[in-house]
Design an enzyme around this catalytic site. Structure first.
Site: not given
Length: 310
Positions: A142-144, A241
């Site tokens: 997962l993105d930060k 996104r």
């Protein structure tokens, strides 16, 4: 395949030799670069880091003598990842799997400029036996600044099985996303995604990108905003996104893809991996996990709900 145009350690070009004519690209690269696994090479291809003629290509594409295969690779993570005593929110754990509810702000694994304080560091403290596994058993990321569920393998057999579930889309992943605007009550985005040629840290919808589909349903209208449930049919970098921004409904707080004007509401992209479905690699049982909306996202949803009703 011969090396041509070497510029630095992470950007180089390999030229296809006559002996490699007609081979699948991933097989040709595996012959020339035996230090990298086929999985690693295929991952770089999916991410658009390997191109021919400045265009992303698929692993199965046949190669032709004289073509130059260009690499734009991320700097490698530190060779030795240190165990660190970092708290983990563990949703499930047995001798085969660990399911983590990752908080926003926690990087998944070390990379350039971030050698410590990651989920991988924390996992090695929690289960030192993960050290021999690639990325300590982490099979997806997962993105930060995205919160929510991810699964970690505790054995090599489980790791390979989970990678297979990702490839076949047997592993189900659903997200909650707070977006700017009022999209239709339900819909989908079926648009290929590749690395943005002008901004290498961004992804974009590209005709020559990798296939990507996201389905969405509006859970709640919140004035000028909407809370969505999004289901992935593919797992491209930044997929939700990019897709929502492409439709004109960027995520609240997402500076990279058009939501920067709402940073006063939330100082990260409003994205949470809320539901994860996996088949247990050892027992074959179908497992479903859910993670509650984190406080920061829950608070802003409650605030927008109040404002929309006033």
């Amino acid at each position: 395949m011969s090396e041509k145009g070497l510029t630095d350690e992470f950007r180089f070009c390999l030229e296809i030799s006559p002996a490699e004519e007609g081979l699948r690209l991933d097989r040709a690269l595996a012959r020339r670069l035996p230090q990298y696994s086929r999985t690693t090479l295929q991952g770089w291809l999916r991410d658009g880091r390997i191109t021919i003629g400045a265009r992303p290509v698929s692993a199965a594409a046949p190669v032709h003598a004289g073509e130059c295969v260009a690499f734009d690779l991320p700097p490698p993570a530190p060779a030795d990842v240190l165990a660190e005593d970092i708290p983990l929110s563990i949703v499930f754990e047995d001798d085969t799997l660990i399911v983590i509810d990752k908080p926003a702000g926690l990087v998944v694994h070390p990379g350039a400029g971030c050698a410590r304080g990651t989920l991988q560091n924390a996992l090695l403290h929690h289960v030192p036996d993960l050290a021999p596994l690639a990325r300590s058993g982490i099979v997806h990321r997962l993105d930060k600044d995205t919160s929510g569920l991810l699964v970690v393998a505790r054995t090599e057999t489980a790791r390979l099985a989970l990678i297979g579930q990702l490839k076949t889309r047997e592993m189900g992943r659903e997200y909650e996303a707070l977006v700017i605007g009022t999209p239709p009550a339900a819909g989908f985005v079926d648009a290929p995604i590749g690395r943005d040629p002008r901004h290498r840290t961004r992804m974009s919808v590209r005709r020559d990108g990798r296939p990507a589909r996201s389905d969405f349903v509006v859970l709640e209208r919140l004035g000028a905003y909407s809370l969505l449930r999004v289901r992935l049919h593919s797992g491209r970098t930044h997929q939700i996104r990019v897709h929502m921004a492409y439709l004109g409904f960027p995520l609240v707080g997402d500076e990279t893809y058009g939501g920067g004007r709402t940073r006063h509401l939330l100082d990260r992209q409003a994205l949470h991996a809320r539901r994860l479905t996996v088949r247990h690699p050892r027992t074959g049982e179908s497992l479903v996990f859910e993670a509650s909306r984190p406080d920061d996202l829950a608070n802003i949803v409650a605030r927008l709900r109040r404002e929309s009703l006033s």
